[in-house]
Write an enzyme that holds these catalytic residues in place. Structure first.
Site, PDB file in Angstrom:
ATOM      1  N   GLY A 150       0.928  -1.375  -0.082  1.00 15.60           N
ATOM      2  CA  GLY A 150      -0.016   0.051  -0.105  1.00 15.60           C
ATOM      3  C   GLY A 150       0.803   1.245   0.004  1.00 15.60           C
ATOM      4  N   THR A 210      10.021  -7.492 -12.194  1.00 18.64           N
ATOM      5  CA  THR A 210       9.201  -8.820 -12.667  1.00 18.64           C
ATOM      6  C   THR A 210       8.026  -8.782 -11.684  1.00 18.64           C
ATOM      7  OG1 THR A 210      11.260  -9.886 -13.201  1.00 18.64           O
ATOM      8  CG2 THR A 210       9.295 -11.198 -12.813  1.00 18.64           C
ATOM      9  N   ASN A 218      -6.778   5.122   9.123  1.00 23.57           N
ATOM     10  CA  ASN A 218      -6.332   3.786   9.704  1.00 23.57           C
ATOM     11  C   ASN A 218      -6.551   3.994  11.090  1.00 23.57           C
ATOM     12  OD1 ASN A 218      -4.318   5.755   8.596  1.00 23.57           O
ATOM     13  ND2 ASN A 218      -2.910   4.837  10.151  1.00 23.57           N
ATOM     14  N   CYS A 239       5.936   4.804  20.911  1.00 23.78           N
ATOM     15  CA  CYS A 239       6.751   4.780  22.193  1.00 23.78           C
ATOM     16  C   CYS A 239       8.237   4.703  22.211  1.00 23.78           C
ATOM     17  CB  CYS A 239       6.138   4.033  23.201  1.00 23.78           C
ATOM     18  SG  CYS A 239       6.717   3.958  25.025  1.00 23.78           S
ATOM     19  N   HIS A 270      -3.331  -7.196   1.940  1.00 15.35           N
ATOM     20  CA  HIS A 270      -3.112  -7.869   3.062  1.00 15.35           C
ATOM     21  C   HIS A 270      -3.965  -7.303   4.311  1.00 15.35           C
ATOM     22  CE1 HIS A 270      -0.776  -4.757   5.573  1.00 15.35           C
ATOM     23  NE2 HIS A 270      -0.478  -4.376   4.506  1.00 15.35           N
ATOM     24  N   GLN A 326      -7.396   1.270   3.747  1.00 15.28           N
ATOM     25  CA  GLN A 326      -8.379   0.781   4.846  1.00 15.28           C
ATOM     26  C   GLN A 326     -10.027   0.302   4.437  1.00 15.28           C
ATOM     27  OE1 GLN A 326      -7.783  -0.146   8.328  1.00 15.28           O
ATOM     28  NE2 GLN A 326      -5.491   0.323   8.023  1.00 15.28           N
TER      29      GLN A 326
HETATM   30  C1  LIG Z   1      -4.647   4.157   5.215  1.00 17.41           C
HETATM   31  C2  LIG Z   1      -3.343   3.293   5.262  1.00 17.41           C
HETATM   32  N1  LIG Z   1      -2.340   3.693   4.032  1.00 17.41           N
HETATM   33  C3  LIG Z   1      -1.220   3.002   3.704  1.00 17.41           C
HETATM   34  C4  LIG Z   1      -0.867   2.000   4.486  1.00 17.41           C
HETATM   35  C5  LIG Z   1       0.350   1.293   4.152  1.00 17.41           C
HETATM   36  O1  LIG Z   1      -0.015  -0.109   3.419  1.00 17.41           O
HETATM   37  P1  LIG Z   1       1.239  -1.059   3.652  1.00 17.41           P
HETATM   38  O2  LIG Z   1       1.450  -1.353   4.917  1.00 17.41           O
HETATM   39  O3  LIG Z   1       0.601  -2.140   2.885  1.00 17.41           O
HETATM   40  O4  LIG Z   1       2.437  -0.499   3.048  1.00 17.41           O
HETATM   41  C6  LIG Z   1      -1.645   1.645   5.639  1.00 17.41           C
HETATM   42  C7  LIG Z   1      -1.093   0.386   6.340  1.00 17.41           C
HETATM   43  O5  LIG Z   1      -1.550   0.136   7.328  1.00 17.41           O
HETATM   44  C8  LIG Z   1      -2.843   2.293   5.836  1.00 17.41           C
HETATM   45  O6  LIG Z   1      -3.620   1.827   6.896  1.00 17.41           O
END
Ligand SMILES: Cc1ncc(COP(=O)(O)O)c(C=O)c1O
Length: 391
Positions: free
Chosen positions: A73, A242, A156, A331, A206, A184
């Protein structure tokens, strides 16, 4: 050691569904060719790859050429922002980018890097105390040289949905492109990218029972991206390397299952989430507040700020009790940092250090929720007395 482990961190990642593993397996063992190779094995891999691309495009109501496979992501977000802004630079078009203050760091840090090291102008829009952006503020921030607005579909940490269609319409009225980070939100929306005013959209399988290590970027066919990863010209020159065919197959299968089962999943998650929210707020009336929007939020996300505790300490004690959750507060030893998202909502340090996010999933039951509700109040008291005695 605790025998029972309740996983309530589906916003971080999810288990891969057996159906998804099943679909992926032959692309490691049998159809293992490089999809760019012209021979039999290459063609088999390429067929699997292109079938998956088409499947994703159909599910999102997009064109196969508009689907780019990435590594995660974060890469999709990086690629969208850099690709669009670099293309504008190349074509002498404009210099300004708008993001919200509560974007994931994959967007926020990329935007800041574009500002700090590549001389782009950046506006970071504030959000209200529920995490929503203001459309009037957004419109005021748009300038003649604005190229791109990147605002997430849902947050998130606190789960708040943004009015992404309205943002896209506003962007288009001003001839500005709109990217949304739907990492999300992807599994919870009935996407129709043929009609929705979205130009680029990031997805990470994922988060919905697909594999890690693969991302999807939807890029509308009229948009030129300057590639961040250059080399063999794969993915129509937009992302070299690839392609990981088994993961692309897993991405497509997990998206199919997520969107086909979307309504049932949402109903299941919402019933668990709502009991969790009611239970936490009534058990800790003085010590917990719900963060994010009360109703317009991700169906699986229950997020709180807990007064006068460190979110990290809370997580450790929850983990010992067998509950796996997460917190926005990173933290450092001896220096619990408040969550930037909770600060952006206007919460004081008293609250913003104590972020707690519980995100439910397919396997969670009401028994899991009741177990968390039984454990949490005592844990909050223990963590608080512990931190106060060492303050
Ligand atoms: C809103 C949002 N954007 C981007 C990401 C990044 O995704 P990735 O961990 O697959 O790189 C996350 C991952 O928690 C997310 O919650």
């Amino acid at each position: 050691m605790q025998e029972r482990h309740i996983y309530m961190d589906h916003g971080a990642s999810t288990p891969v569904r057996p159906e998804v593993v099943e679909a992926m397996l032959p692309y490691w063992t049998d159809h293992y060719g490089n999809p760019s190779s012209a021979h039999f094995f290459g063609r088999e891999a390429s067929q699997g790859l292109e079938r998956s691309r088409r499947q994703i495009a159909d599910l999102l109501k997009a064109q196969p050429t508009e689907i780019v496979f990435t590594g995660c992501g974060s890469e999709s977000d990086n690629m969208a922002l850099r690709g669009v802004m670099w293309s504008a630079r190349k074509n002498g078009r404009g210099n300004h980018l708008i993001v919200s203050a509560i974007e994931h760091n994959a967007v926020l840090d990329t935007a800041k890097q574009l500002r700090d090291h590549f001389d782009f102008d950046l506006t970071i829009l504030p959000v209200d105390n529920m995490g929503k952006i203001d459309l009037d503020e957004l419109e005021k921030a748009i300038r003649p040289d604005t190229i791109l607005i990147s605002i997430m579909a849902a947050n998130n940490e606190i789960g708040t949905f943004q009015p992404f269609d309205a943002i896209g319409e506003l962007a288009h009225e001003h001839n500005v492109l709109f990217h949304t980070d739907a990492v999300q939100a992807a599994a919870f929306v009935d996407w129709d990218l043929k009609t929705q005013p979205i130009d680029l959209m990031s997805i990470a399988p994922h988060k919905f029972y697909g594999p890690k290590g693969v991302g999807i970027l939807y890029v509308h066919k009229n948009i030129e991206l300057v590639a961040s990863l250059t080399g063999g010209g794969q993915e129509d020159g937009r992302r070299a390397g690839t392609v990981n065919v088994p993961f692309a197959v897993g991405a497509a299968e997990s998206l199919r299952l997520a969107l086909e089962e979307r309504t049932a999943n949402i109903a299941h998650y919402e019933s668990l989430r709502d009991r969790l929210i009611d239970g936490v707020l009534s058990a800790l009336p003085e010590d917990a507040i719900l963060t994010g929007h009360p109703t317009d939020r991700l169906p699986h996300n229950a997020s709180f700020a807990i007064r006068d505790v460190s979110g990290n300490d809370l997580l450790i004690h929850l983990d010992v009790a067998g509950v796996c959750a997460s917190s926005g507060s990173a933290c450092k030893t001896g220096n619990p940092k408040p969550s930037a998202i909770l600060e952006a909502l206007g919460l004081s340090q008293e609250w913003s250090r104590g972020g707690l996010r519980l995100t439910v999933g397919r396997q969670n039951t009401m028994n899991d929720i009741e177990y968390v509700l039984k454990k949490l109040p005592g844990i909050v008291q223990t963590v608080r007395s512990f931190s106060l005695s060492f303050a």
